[in-house]
Scaffold this motif. Structure first.
Motif, mmCIF file in Angstrom:
data_model
loop_
_atom_site.group_PDB
_atom_site.id
_atom_site.type_symbol
_atom_site.label_atom_id
_atom_site.label_comp_id
_atom_site.label_asym_id
_atom_site.label_seq_id
_atom_site.Cartn_x
_atom_site.Cartn_y
_atom_site.Cartn_z
ATOM 1 N N ILE A 1 -2.895 -2.977 -1.979
ATOM 2 C CA ILE A 1 -3.743 -3.217 -0.804
ATOM 3 C C ILE A 1 -2.972 -4.009 0.237
ATOM 4 C CG2 ILE A 1 -5.909 -4.241 -0.037
ATOM 5 C CD1 ILE A 1 -6.832 -3.966 -2.994
ATOM 6 N N THR B 1 1.836 2.421 -4.790
ATOM 7 C CA THR B 1 0.548 3.055 -5.054
ATOM 8 C C THR B 1 0.775 4.397 -5.733
ATOM 9 O OG1 THR B 1 -0.611 1.963 -3.231
ATOM 10 C CG2 THR B 1 -1.484 4.091 -3.988
ATOM 11 N N GLN C 1 -2.692 -7.004 -4.308
ATOM 12 C CA GLN C 1 -2.349 -7.251 -2.921
ATOM 13 C C GLN C 1 -0.851 -7.055 -2.721
ATOM 14 O OE1 GLN C 1 -4.256 -8.049 -0.278
ATOM 15 N NE2 GLN C 1 -6.189 -8.071 -1.397
ATOM 16 N N GLU C 2 -0.518 -6.546 -1.566
ATOM 17 C CA GLU C 2 0.896 -6.378 -1.216
ATOM 18 C C GLU C 2 1.627 -7.700 -1.393
ATOM 19 O OE1 GLU C 2 1.272 -4.930 2.761
ATOM 20 O OE2 GLU C 2 3.326 -4.233 2.495
ATOM 21 N N SER D 1 -3.448 0.733 -7.082
ATOM 22 C CA SER D 1 -3.572 0.739 -5.628
ATOM 23 C C SER D 1 -3.027 -0.574 -5.090
ATOM 24 C CB SER D 1 -5.034 0.901 -5.206
ATOM 25 O OG SER D 1 -5.562 2.118 -5.659
ATOM 26 N N LEU E 1 3.489 -1.064 -0.685
ATOM 27 C CA LEU E 1 2.528 0.019 -0.490
ATOM 28 C C LEU E 1 3.002 1.300 -1.181
ATOM 29 C CD1 LEU E 1 1.571 -0.534 3.257
ATOM 30 C CD2 LEU E 1 0.318 -1.270 1.220
ATOM 31 N N SER F 1 -5.800 -2.845 -8.979
ATOM 32 C CA SER F 1 -5.388 -3.032 -7.599
ATOM 33 C C SER F 1 -4.648 -4.358 -7.477
ATOM 34 C CB SER F 1 -6.588 -2.990 -6.649
ATOM 35 O OG SER F 1 -7.487 -4.039 -6.955
#
Lengths: 117, 117
Positions: free
Chosen positions: B116, B87, B14-15, B114, B84, B12
């Motif tokens: 986030i 993803t 962070q954007e 992913s 985003l 994952s």
């Protein structure tokens, strides 16, 4: 911009039934492939074809047959479906690497989800 | 036979941050292609970036770049300024350039990324 088209997109079969998945491409590609995708396994090659009238086995060919009677079509057949063949099936096509300017890229269809009960 | 290993089943980020996905492969070939494919929830496989083994310069496509280490048989994907829409499942893939089994993609098992918000 059809690209690679697979039919049907969803199918439910009973054990022992037969069916055919159809793949059609409109890019005049020489090579066509059938892959299956299972959770945690990536994509595995079932059969492939390097030209009209030719087919060859991939990594997991058992239980499947294929035909390439026309350059634009590649058919995947299941003669007697088994629960182990529950999967998502992807067709792909590409130019021959000998073609000038070819990048080796495979173009994929949207997948066909098959469930065998 | 070639093998492709992706050691990170899930990641994952962070954007707007940067993330690197790892891929190693095993082959005795000298000429080959390496690819990263993206599979969003819509399921269709999309080419992200490709690298020819004979080229020392790392491939770059906008926010996507690779770190290709031929001697180490490593091919990692760096995604900068993550969005985003990034993803997806990401698959590393290997293709022989010539000889028996060429033109076929061997896939890793994939990394689920992913992004986030």
């Amino acid at each position: 911009n059809a690209g690679v088209t697979q039919t049907p997109k969803f199918r439910v079969l009973k054990t022992g039934q037969s069916m055919t998945l159809l793949c059609a491409q409109d890019m005049n590609h020489e090579y066509m492939y059938w892959y299956r995708q299972d959770p945690g396994m990536g994509l595995r090659l079932i059969h492939y074809s390097v030209g009209e009238g030719t087919t060859a086995k991939g990594e997991v060919p058992d239980g499947y047959n294929v035909s390439r009677l026309k350059k634009q079509n590649f058919l995947l057949g299941l003669e007697s479906a088994a629960p182990s063949q529950t999967s998502v099936y992807f067709c792909a096509s590409s130019y021959s690497l000998g073609t000038s300017g070819v990048t080796g890229e495979l173009f994929f269809g949207e997948g066909s989800r098959l469930t065998v009960l | 036979a070639q093998t492709v290993t992706q050691s990170q089943p899930e990641m994952s980020v962070q954007e707007a941050e940067t993330v690197t996905l790892s891929c190693t492969y095993d082959t005795s070939e000298n000429n080959y292609y390496l690819f990263w494919y993206k599979q969003p929830p819509s399921r269709q496989m999309i080419l992200v970036i490709r690298q020819e083994a004979y080229k020392q310069q790392n491939a770059t496509e906008n926010r996507f770049s690779v770190n290709f280490q031929k001697a180490a048989k490593s091919f990692s994907l760096k995604i900068s300024d993550s969005q985003l829409g990034d993803t997806a499942m990401y698959f590393c893939a290997f293709m022989k350039y010539s000889g028996a089994g060429s033109y076929q993609l061997t896939f890793g098992k994939g990394t689920k990324l992913s992004v986030i918000p």
